[in-house]
Write an enzyme that holds these catalytic residues in place. Structure first.
Site, PDB file in Angstrom:
ATOM      1  N   THR A   7       0.846  -1.201   0.000  1.00  0.00           N
ATOM      2  CA  THR A   7       0.000   0.000   0.000  1.00  0.00           C
ATOM      3  C   THR A   7       0.871   1.237   0.000  1.00  0.00           C
ATOM      4  O   THR A   7       2.033   1.192   0.416  1.00  0.00           O
ATOM      5  CB  THR A   7      -0.925   0.007   1.242  1.00  0.00           C
ATOM      6  OG1 THR A   7      -1.707   1.207   1.246  1.00  0.00           O
ATOM      7  CG2 THR A   7      -0.148  -0.041   2.546  1.00  0.00           C
ATOM      8  N   ASN A   9      -0.385   3.689   1.745  1.00  0.00           N
ATOM      9  CA  ASN A   9      -1.049   4.338   2.872  1.00  0.00           C
ATOM     10  C   ASN A   9      -0.608   3.713   4.209  1.00  0.00           C
ATOM     11  O   ASN A   9      -1.090   2.639   4.582  1.00  0.00           O
ATOM     12  CB  ASN A   9      -2.559   4.179   2.664  1.00  0.00           C
ATOM     13  CG  ASN A   9      -3.382   4.935   3.678  1.00  0.00           C
ATOM     14  OD1 ASN A   9      -2.932   5.171   4.795  1.00  0.00           O
ATOM     15  ND2 ASN A   9      -4.585   5.301   3.295  1.00  0.00           N
ATOM     16  N   GLY A  11      -1.387   4.391   7.139  1.00  0.00           N
ATOM     17  CA  GLY A  11      -2.501   4.259   8.085  1.00  0.00           C
ATOM     18  C   GLY A  11      -3.104   2.865   8.045  1.00  0.00           C
ATOM     19  O   GLY A  11      -3.490   2.298   9.070  1.00  0.00           O
ATOM     20  N   ASP A  62      -8.699  -2.471  -0.374  1.00  0.00           N
ATOM     21  CA  ASP A  62      -9.321  -1.415  -1.165  1.00  0.00           C
ATOM     22  C   ASP A  62     -10.569  -0.973  -0.440  1.00  0.00           C
ATOM     23  O   ASP A  62     -11.407  -1.791  -0.059  1.00  0.00           O
ATOM     24  CB  ASP A  62      -9.669  -1.901  -2.577  1.00  0.00           C
ATOM     25  CG  ASP A  62      -9.864  -0.687  -3.475  1.00  0.00           C
ATOM     26  OD1 ASP A  62      -8.871  -0.003  -3.768  1.00  0.00           O
ATOM     27  OD2 ASP A  62     -11.023  -0.405  -3.857  1.00  0.00           O
ATOM     28  N   SER A  63     -10.659   0.309  -0.174  1.00  0.00           N
ATOM     29  CA  SER A  63     -11.798   0.790   0.600  1.00  0.00           C
ATOM     30  C   SER A  63     -12.389   2.028  -0.037  1.00  0.00           C
ATOM     31  O   SER A  63     -11.792   2.637  -0.914  1.00  0.00           O
ATOM     32  CB  SER A  63     -11.410   1.138   2.031  1.00  0.00           C
ATOM     33  OG  SER A  63     -10.075   0.974   2.274  1.00  0.00           O
ATOM     34  N   GLY A 216      -7.329  10.116   5.951  1.00  0.00           N
ATOM     35  CA  GLY A 216      -8.342  10.150   4.897  1.00  0.00           C
ATOM     36  C   GLY A 216      -9.620  10.875   5.330  1.00  0.00           C
ATOM     37  O   GLY A 216      -9.593  12.000   5.833  1.00  0.00           O
ATOM     38  N   ASP A 218     -11.569  10.246   7.755  1.00  0.00           N
ATOM     39  CA  ASP A 218     -11.940  10.040   9.162  1.00  0.00           C
ATOM     40  C   ASP A 218     -12.576  11.266   9.835  1.00  0.00           C
ATOM     41  O   ASP A 218     -13.547  11.117  10.584  1.00  0.00           O
ATOM     42  CB  ASP A 218     -10.729   9.566   9.987  1.00  0.00           C
ATOM     43  CG  ASP A 218     -10.442   8.080   9.769  1.00  0.00           C
ATOM     44  OD1 ASP A 218     -11.323   7.377   9.243  1.00  0.00           O
ATOM     45  OD2 ASP A 218      -9.335   7.639  10.121  1.00  0.00           O
ATOM     46  N   HIS A 241     -14.683  -0.531   9.078  1.00  0.00           N
ATOM     47  CA  HIS A 241     -14.756  -1.471   7.947  1.00  0.00           C
ATOM     48  C   HIS A 241     -13.480  -2.302   7.867  1.00  0.00           C
ATOM     49  O   HIS A 241     -13.516  -3.517   7.748  1.00  0.00           O
ATOM     50  CB  HIS A 241     -14.956  -0.681   6.647  1.00  0.00           C
ATOM     51  CG  HIS A 241     -13.941   0.406   6.438  1.00  0.00           C
ATOM     52  ND1 HIS A 241     -13.697   1.399   7.371  1.00  0.00           N
ATOM     53  CD2 HIS A 241     -13.065   0.630   5.438  1.00  0.00           C
ATOM     54  CE1 HIS A 241     -12.734   2.183   6.932  1.00  0.00           C
ATOM     55  NE2 HIS A 241     -12.330   1.744   5.760  1.00  0.00           N
ATOM     56  N   ARG A 242     -12.318  -1.618   7.959  1.00  0.00           N
ATOM     57  CA  ARG A 242     -11.053  -2.358   7.839  1.00  0.00           C
ATOM     58  C   ARG A 242     -10.840  -3.252   9.040  1.00  0.00           C
ATOM     59  O   ARG A 242     -10.363  -4.380   8.919  1.00  0.00           O
ATOM     60  CB  ARG A 242      -9.862  -1.399   7.660  1.00  0.00           C
ATOM     61  CG  ARG A 242      -8.567  -2.145   7.344  1.00  0.00           C
ATOM     62  CD  ARG A 242      -7.457  -1.232   6.882  1.00  0.00           C
ATOM     63  NE  ARG A 242      -7.900  -0.392   5.796  1.00  0.00           N
ATOM     64  CZ  ARG A 242      -8.348   0.853   5.925  1.00  0.00           C
ATOM     65  NH1 ARG A 242      -8.353   1.435   7.111  1.00  0.00           N
ATOM     66  NH2 ARG A 242      -8.768   1.539   4.901  1.00  0.00           N
TER      67      ARG A 242
END
Ligand code: ITT
Length: 258
Positions: A7, A9, A11, A62-63, A216, A218, A241-242
């Site tokens: 990734t 990212n 986070g 992927d979100s 992001g 948040d 979700h994650r």
């Protein structure tokens, strides 16, 4: 064994470490993303590309943020909208709406080049999203939505981008070729390389930005009276979700011999 979370990212990697007993390292690589309505299809494609790049077991995520009043937009385009508009403008669009209900959805995808024993979580084995064909329900994230057809121009551009990346990442590709079987083919034909998918969803509401934590979207996503950016990392992880997808993944991963 150390798991590679591929990734851009950090986070996402911080959150994964909270869930997994195995060590997790970030492998920073901007995986090519297909355009599709279905996060499962995008995540599976990302996982195959990440595996080809890394040549060892990989996890990707992927979100997206799905806003009800916008028919689910930005959804799979969340990264693009975040970069181009930013959260303040997404909030300003949402505040025009009476109904600000939204959901974060995410799919964690795992690929190590091997087949998977049957468990309830779906396995994606094909690349049917490329031509907009219907995917079998178990290859998706639970719904029977149709992937958005891609234009030939878009497909060609994506392949070109992938080739460019391949040039930069020749060593990774060579490692992948050396350590995997013939199931690992080029971007034009990696059907058959299985990817295990774990989905998570959290409902919430779009609000004016609050809080300094997270990343992001948040600060504009409220769950139970607090935005994700106002929560401690472990509080967000317990409901996000994650977090939900990762806990399914962790339970499965720790129980296998992979
Ligand atoms: P990689 O693709 O390199 O993993 P990314 O940040 O581009 O990283 P996505 O393609 O999954 O990730 O894009 C999702 C977008 O939604 C992106 O802008 C994220 O910042 C945002 N997002 C994802 N999960 C989030 C979360 O838990 N909280 C807030 N925003 C999130």
């Amino acid at each position: 064994m150390t798991l590679r979370f591929v990734t851009t990212n950090p986070g996402k990697v911080r959150e994964a470490r909270e869930h997994l007993a195995s060590p997790v390292e970030q492998l920073e690589f901007d995986t090519p993303e297909i355009q599709a309505e279905d996060l499962g299809a995008v995540a599976a494609h990302k996982a195959r590309a990440a595996y080809r790049h890394a040549g060892e077991p990989v996890v990707v995520d992927d979100s997206g943020l799905f806003v009800g009043a916008f028919d689910g937009f930005p959804g799979p385009y969340s990264s693009y909208v975040y970069d181009r508009l930013g959260i303040e403008r997404v909030w300003r669009l949402a505040r025009e709406e009476d109904d600000r209900a939204a959901a974060f959805r995410g799919v964690v995808a795992y690929c190590d080049g091997e087949e998977f024993a049957a468990t309830p979580e779906p396995v994606d084995r094909d690349a049917g999203d490329r031509d907009g064909t219907e995917r079998s329900p178990d290859a998706r994230t639970g719904s029977a939505r149709r992937s958005a057809p891609r234009s030939r121009g878009g497909e060609a551009a994506s392949r070109e981008a992938t080739r460019e990346r391949r040039g930069q990442d020749q060593a990774g590709d060579e490692r992948a070729t050396a350590t995997t079987d013939e199931q690992v083919r080029g971007d034009d034909g990696d059907e058959g390389l299985p990817v295990k998918l774990f989905e998570g969803v959290v409902p919430g509401e779009i609000v004016a930005p609050r809080g300094d934590g997270g990343f992001g979207y948040d600060p504009i996503f409220e769950y139970d009276d607090r935005t994700f950016a106002e929560m401690e990392p472990d509080e967000k992880n317990a409901v996000s979700h994650r977090g939900r997808a990762l806990s399914k993944f962790a339970e499965w991963y720790e129980a296998t011999d992979r």
